[in-house]
Design an enzyme around this catalytic site. Structure first.
Site, PDB file in Angstrom:
ATOM      1  CB  SER A 160      -7.536 -51.773  19.477  1.00 44.27           C
ATOM      2  OG  SER A 160      -7.603 -51.207  18.224  1.00 44.27           O
ATOM      3  CG  HIS A 194      -3.960 -55.142  16.577  1.00 39.33           C
ATOM      4  ND1 HIS A 194      -3.191 -54.666  17.611  1.00 39.33           N
ATOM      5  CD2 HIS A 194      -4.729 -54.097  16.184  1.00 39.33           C
ATOM      6  CE1 HIS A 194      -3.487 -53.395  17.832  1.00 39.33           C
ATOM      7  NE2 HIS A 194      -4.416 -53.029  16.979  1.00 39.33           N
ATOM      8  CD  GLU A 235      -0.035 -56.262  19.323  1.00 36.32           C
ATOM      9  OE1 GLU A 235      -0.951 -55.434  19.125  1.00 36.32           O
ATOM     10  OE2 GLU A 235       0.392 -56.525  20.460  1.00 36.32           O
ATOM     11  CG  ASN A 291      -3.501 -50.501  20.920  1.00 38.44           C
ATOM     12  OD1 ASN A 291      -2.850 -49.574  20.458  1.00 38.44           O
ATOM     13  ND2 ASN A 291      -4.361 -51.199  20.196  1.00 38.44           N
TER      14      ASN A 291
HETATM   15  C1  LIG Z   1      -4.912 -48.164  17.872  1.00 36.54           C
HETATM   16  C2  LIG Z   1      -4.343 -49.492  17.452  1.00 36.54           C
HETATM   17  O1  LIG Z   1      -5.028 -50.516  17.635  1.00 36.54           O
HETATM   18  C3  LIG Z   1      -2.991 -49.677  16.897  1.00 36.54           C
HETATM   19  C4  LIG Z   1      -2.421 -48.579  16.077  1.00 36.54           C
HETATM   20  O2  LIG Z   1      -2.532 -48.558  14.897  1.00 36.54           O
HETATM   21  S1  LIG Z   1      -1.688 -47.379  16.932  1.00 36.54           S
HETATM   22  C5  LIG Z   1      -1.171 -46.231  15.710  1.00 36.54           C
HETATM   23  C6  LIG Z   1       0.117 -46.665  15.087  1.00 36.54           C
HETATM   24  N1  LIG Z   1       0.520 -45.655  14.108  1.00 36.54           N
HETATM   25  C7  LIG Z   1       1.383 -44.700  14.412  1.00 36.54           C
HETATM   26  O3  LIG Z   1       1.934 -44.624  15.497  1.00 36.54           O
HETATM   27  C8  LIG Z   1       1.606 -43.719  13.296  1.00 36.54           C
HETATM   28  C9  LIG Z   1       2.505 -42.586  13.713  1.00 36.54           C
HETATM   29  N2  LIG Z   1       2.703 -41.684  12.578  1.00 36.54           N
HETATM   30  C10 LIG Z   1       3.565 -41.970  11.565  1.00 36.54           C
HETATM   31  O4  LIG Z   1       4.239 -42.987  11.543  1.00 36.54           O
HETATM   32  C11 LIG Z   1       3.673 -40.942  10.464  1.00 36.54           C
HETATM   33  O5  LIG Z   1       3.212 -39.711  10.947  1.00 36.54           O
HETATM   34  C12 LIG Z   1       2.847 -41.354   9.186  1.00 36.54           C
HETATM   35  C13 LIG Z   1       3.450 -42.634   8.578  1.00 36.54           C
HETATM   36  C14 LIG Z   1       1.376 -41.551   9.472  1.00 36.54           C
HETATM   37  C15 LIG Z   1       2.934 -40.217   8.170  1.00 36.54           C
HETATM   38  O6  LIG Z   1       4.274 -39.973   7.938  1.00 36.54           O
HETATM   39  P1  LIG Z   1       4.796 -38.561   7.408  1.00 36.54           P
HETATM   40  O7  LIG Z   1       6.224 -38.755   7.084  1.00 36.54           O
HETATM   41  O8  LIG Z   1       4.392 -37.482   8.319  1.00 36.54           O
HETATM   42  O9  LIG Z   1       3.886 -38.302   6.212  1.00 36.54           O
HETATM   43  P2  LIG Z   1       4.104 -38.431   4.681  1.00 36.54           P
HETATM   44  O10 LIG Z   1       5.445 -37.934   4.250  1.00 36.54           O
HETATM   45  O11 LIG Z   1       2.894 -37.749   4.150  1.00 36.54           O
HETATM   46  O12 LIG Z   1       3.975 -39.985   4.426  1.00 36.54           O
HETATM   47  C16 LIG Z   1       5.051 -40.906   4.465  1.00 36.54           C
HETATM   48  C17 LIG Z   1       4.702 -42.037   3.524  1.00 36.54           C
HETATM   49  O13 LIG Z   1       3.520 -42.722   3.997  1.00 36.54           O
HETATM   50  C18 LIG Z   1       2.487 -42.663   3.011  1.00 36.54           C
HETATM   51  N3  LIG Z   1       1.213 -42.484   3.716  1.00 36.54           N
HETATM   52  C19 LIG Z   1       0.963 -41.642   4.742  1.00 36.54           C
HETATM   53  N4  LIG Z   1      -0.303 -41.813   5.159  1.00 36.54           N
HETATM   54  C20 LIG Z   1      -0.851 -42.772   4.376  1.00 36.54           C
HETATM   55  C21 LIG Z   1      -2.112 -43.391   4.315  1.00 36.54           C
HETATM   56  N5  LIG Z   1      -3.087 -43.078   5.177  1.00 36.54           N
HETATM   57  N6  LIG Z   1      -2.323 -44.357   3.380  1.00 36.54           N
HETATM   58  C22 LIG Z   1      -1.348 -44.697   2.520  1.00 36.54           C
HETATM   59  N7  LIG Z   1      -0.126 -44.157   2.542  1.00 36.54           N
HETATM   60  C23 LIG Z   1       0.111 -43.202   3.450  1.00 36.54           C
HETATM   61  C24 LIG Z   1       2.836 -41.479   2.151  1.00 36.54           C
HETATM   62  O14 LIG Z   1       2.301 -41.617   0.845  1.00 36.54           O
HETATM   63  C25 LIG Z   1       4.346 -41.541   2.118  1.00 36.54           C
HETATM   64  O15 LIG Z   1       4.783 -42.528   1.214  1.00 36.54           O
HETATM   65  P3  LIG Z   1       6.206 -42.385   0.423  1.00 36.54           P
HETATM   66  O16 LIG Z   1       7.269 -42.328   1.491  1.00 36.54           O
HETATM   67  O17 LIG Z   1       6.271 -43.645  -0.389  1.00 36.54           O
HETATM   68  O18 LIG Z   1       6.097 -41.136  -0.342  1.00 36.54           O
HETATM   69  N1  LIG Z   2      -8.095 -46.593  14.469  1.00 34.81           N
HETATM   70  C1  LIG Z   2      -6.974 -47.247  14.641  1.00 34.81           C
HETATM   71  O1  LIG Z   2      -5.897 -46.648  14.690  1.00 34.81           O
HETATM   72  C2  LIG Z   2      -6.993 -48.727  14.814  1.00 34.81           C
HETATM   73  C3  LIG Z   2      -8.169 -49.404  15.014  1.00 34.81           C
HETATM   74  N2  LIG Z   2      -8.158 -50.768  15.156  1.00 34.81           N
HETATM   75  C4  LIG Z   2      -9.390 -51.497  15.369  1.00 34.81           C
HETATM   76  O2  LIG Z   2     -10.027 -51.679  14.121  1.00 34.81           O
HETATM   77  C5  LIG Z   2     -11.447 -51.664  14.301  1.00 34.81           C
HETATM   78  C6  LIG Z   2     -12.051 -50.581  13.436  1.00 34.81           C
HETATM   79  O3  LIG Z   2     -11.476 -49.337  13.804  1.00 34.81           O
HETATM   80  P1  LIG Z   2     -11.570 -48.064  12.845  1.00 34.81           P
HETATM   81  O4  LIG Z   2     -11.550 -48.484  11.429  1.00 34.81           O
HETATM   82  O5  LIG Z   2     -10.594 -47.084  13.345  1.00 34.81           O
HETATM   83  O6  LIG Z   2     -13.041 -47.546  13.222  1.00 34.81           O
HETATM   84  P2  LIG Z   2     -14.011 -46.630  12.403  1.00 34.81           P
HETATM   85  O7  LIG Z   2     -14.908 -45.965  13.373  1.00 34.81           O
HETATM   86  O8  LIG Z   2     -13.241 -45.806  11.416  1.00 34.81           O
HETATM   87  O9  LIG Z   2     -14.836 -47.695  11.534  1.00 34.81           O
HETATM   88  C7  LIG Z   2     -15.649 -48.690  12.060  1.00 34.81           C
HETATM   89  C8  LIG Z   2     -16.599 -49.114  10.965  1.00 34.81           C
HETATM   90  O10 LIG Z   2     -17.374 -50.228  11.414  1.00 34.81           O
HETATM   91  C9  LIG Z   2     -18.686 -49.999  10.986  1.00 34.81           C
HETATM   92  N3  LIG Z   2     -19.640 -50.823  11.702  1.00 34.81           N
HETATM   93  C10 LIG Z   2     -20.189 -50.612  12.933  1.00 34.81           C
HETATM   94  N4  LIG Z   2     -21.041 -51.614  13.222  1.00 34.81           N
HETATM   95  C11 LIG Z   2     -21.024 -52.455  12.160  1.00 34.81           C
HETATM   96  C12 LIG Z   2     -21.725 -53.650  11.854  1.00 34.81           C
HETATM   97  N5  LIG Z   2     -22.594 -54.193  12.726  1.00 34.81           N
HETATM   98  N6  LIG Z   2     -21.491 -54.264  10.681  1.00 34.81           N
HETATM   99  C13 LIG Z   2     -20.611 -53.719   9.791  1.00 34.81           C
HETATM  100  N7  LIG Z   2     -19.938 -52.583  10.027  1.00 34.81           N
HETATM  101  C14 LIG Z   2     -20.144 -51.956  11.196  1.00 34.81           C
HETATM  102  C15 LIG Z   2     -18.881 -48.508  11.208  1.00 34.81           C
HETATM  103  O11 LIG Z   2     -20.026 -48.023  10.557  1.00 34.81           O
HETATM  104  P3  LIG Z   2     -20.767 -46.708  11.137  1.00 34.81           P
HETATM  105  O12 LIG Z   2     -19.770 -45.591  11.077  1.00 34.81           O
HETATM  106  O13 LIG Z   2     -21.908 -46.564  10.192  1.00 34.81           O
HETATM  107  O14 LIG Z   2     -21.155 -47.074  12.554  1.00 34.81           O
HETATM  108  C16 LIG Z   2     -17.585 -47.997  10.592  1.00 34.81           C
HETATM  109  O15 LIG Z   2     -17.681 -47.908   9.187  1.00 34.81           O
HETATM  110  C17 LIG Z   2     -11.695 -51.476  15.800  1.00 34.81           C
HETATM  111  O16 LIG Z   2     -11.809 -52.733  16.403  1.00 34.81           O
HETATM  112  C18 LIG Z   2     -10.414 -50.769  16.240  1.00 34.81           C
HETATM  113  O17 LIG Z   2     -10.138 -50.945  17.599  1.00 34.81           O
HETATM  114  C19 LIG Z   2      -7.008 -51.507  15.063  1.00 34.81           C
HETATM  115  C20 LIG Z   2      -5.818 -50.887  14.810  1.00 34.81           C
HETATM  116  C21 LIG Z   2      -5.699 -49.429  14.692  1.00 34.81           C
END
Ligand SMILES: CC(=O)CC(=O)SCCNC(=O)CCNC(=O)[C@H](O)C(C)(C)COP(=O)(O)OP(=O)(O)OC[C@H]1O[C@@H](n2cnc3c(N)ncnc32)[C@H](O)[C@@H]1OP(=O)(O)O
Ligand SMILES: NC(=O)C1=CN([C@@H]2O[C@H](COP(=O)(O)OP(=O)(O)OC[C@H]3O[C@@H](n4cnc5c(N)ncnc54)[C@H](OP(=O)(O)O)[C@@H]3O)[C@@H](O)[C@H]2O)C=CC1
Length: 294
Positions: A120, A141, A153, A191
């Protein structure tokens, strides 16, 4: 350019499971690896549950779902991953963990394998440098939840070659997702913008500007965000949010990125959000309705 038909995913958390699912749905053979068998079993249930909804809605047949699940092999070993055409490192957001995986994986890789990371925030160039193939290494990403979110990304390291970039971009298109390109700076684009907003929401809570419910309602209803920032932090994982803030703070050297002390404290307490059952909300109520904790 070698055809990509098999994909190795390392780390079976929420992202690894979602990535395995979308590749299997698109017809790729997937090997999903994690250190822990229980995480792998949980990932299988998560994939099964997620596609179960599609079966119930009639957008996927039971046979299609079963064929898709058969395409995902799970393993606690790293060796089967090395033979895949494309590898996506998807373990915990920790530079040392990722480097250790990449170092261990490198001798197992086929020459043709394209190596990517779902990090991320971390430097693609630094991660690439511990492998034998910085030219065939890049950031791939995905967003959470992977089956739903349209964006991926793409991030080149300094050494990534054009053939690698083109083949990874072509793979993203086969998943029905849209790729954007970001340069290799801390936390890239999504992010860099999103996680400081979540951190600022934690500051607003810490300073008493509002409580959890009012801060989230303000952004859901006042800015049309699908989730409030604290709910979203819980959804991403507060450990991951903190790791991203630390990368921004260390990498850009600007105090505006300092992680909120309350975010640090929650992570120290093991209150990581949805994945641990408690974060800014408590997810353990019998009726399944999240309860704000402050
Ligand atoms: C941290 C990083 O590195 C980067 C990142 O990822 S940052 C995070 C980016 N993500 C976001 O910002 C998500 C923000 N949230 C949302 O967009 C919405 O709340 C959400 C899509 C998660 C859920 O939407 P919602 O309308 O509240 O829920 P819901 O009606 O249950 O679901 C909408 C659809 O998504 C599907 N869905 C929801 N969660 C799901 C999941 N975990 N897996 C599969 N499908 C899923 C549902 O089945 C539904 O599908 P249909 O429209 O075909 O029926
Ligand atoms: N969460 C998010 O919304 C997003 C996350 N990401 C990125 O994706 C990656 C994973 O995130 P996320 O899935 O949320 O994290 P989680 O904590 O859900 O999962 C990470 C997984 O990696 C496993 N792990 C740790 N060390 C090892 C290893 N040495 N070999 C194999 N597996 C290992 C962990 O096991 P254990 O639990 O046993 O330690 C766990 O199952 C990160 O780099 C995160 O920044 C990218 C986009 C969105």
């Amino acid at each position: 350019m070698h055809m990509i038909t098999s994909v190795g995913v390392i780390g079976a958390g929420q992202m690894g499971a979602g990535i395995a699912q979308v590749f299997a749905q698109a017809g790729y053979d997937v090997r999903l690896s994690d250190l822990s068998q229980s995480q792998l079993d949980a990932a299988r249930s998560r994939i099964s549950g997620s596609t179960g909804r599609a079966v119930t809605r009639g957008t996927m047949s039971v046979e299609e779902r079963d064929r898709m699940l058969d395409r995902v092999q799970i393993t606690t070993a790293l060796d089967p991953i090395g033979a895949a055409d494309l590898v996506i490192e998807c373990a915990t957001e920790n530079e040392e963990v990722k480097k250790r995986i990449l170092r261990d994986l490198t001798p197992l890789l086929a020459d043709r394998t394209v190596l990517t990371t779902n990090t991320s925030s971390l430097s693609i160039t630094r991660l690439a440098a511990v492998t034998d193939r910085p030219q065939r290494f890049m950031g791939l990403h995905f967003m959470n939840p992977v089956p739903v979110m349209k964006l991926v990304e793409l991030i080149r390291g300094i050494a990534t070659d054009q053939a690698t970039f083109a083949s990874v971009a072509a793979v993203v298109a086969t998943l029905g997702k849209t790729a954007t390109t970001s340069e290799d700076y801390p936390a890239f684009i999504v992010n860099r913008l999103l996680v400081p907003m979540i951190n600022e929401a934690v500051y607003a809570l810490y300073e008493g500007v509002g409580n959890v419910a009012s801060i989230d309602a303000a952004m859901r209803l006042g800015s049309n965000h699908p989730m409030g920032p604290l709910e979203l932090g819980d959804f991403i994982g507060l450990d991951t949010c903190l790791a991203i803030m630390n990368v921004l703070h260390d990498g850009l050297g600007d105090s505006k990125y300092r992680p909120c002390p309350l975010l640090v404290k929650f992570v120290e307490a093991g209150w990581l959000g949805r994945k641990s059952g408690r974060g800014f909300y408590d997810y353990r109520a019998a009726d399944g309705v999240p309860v704000p904790t402050r």
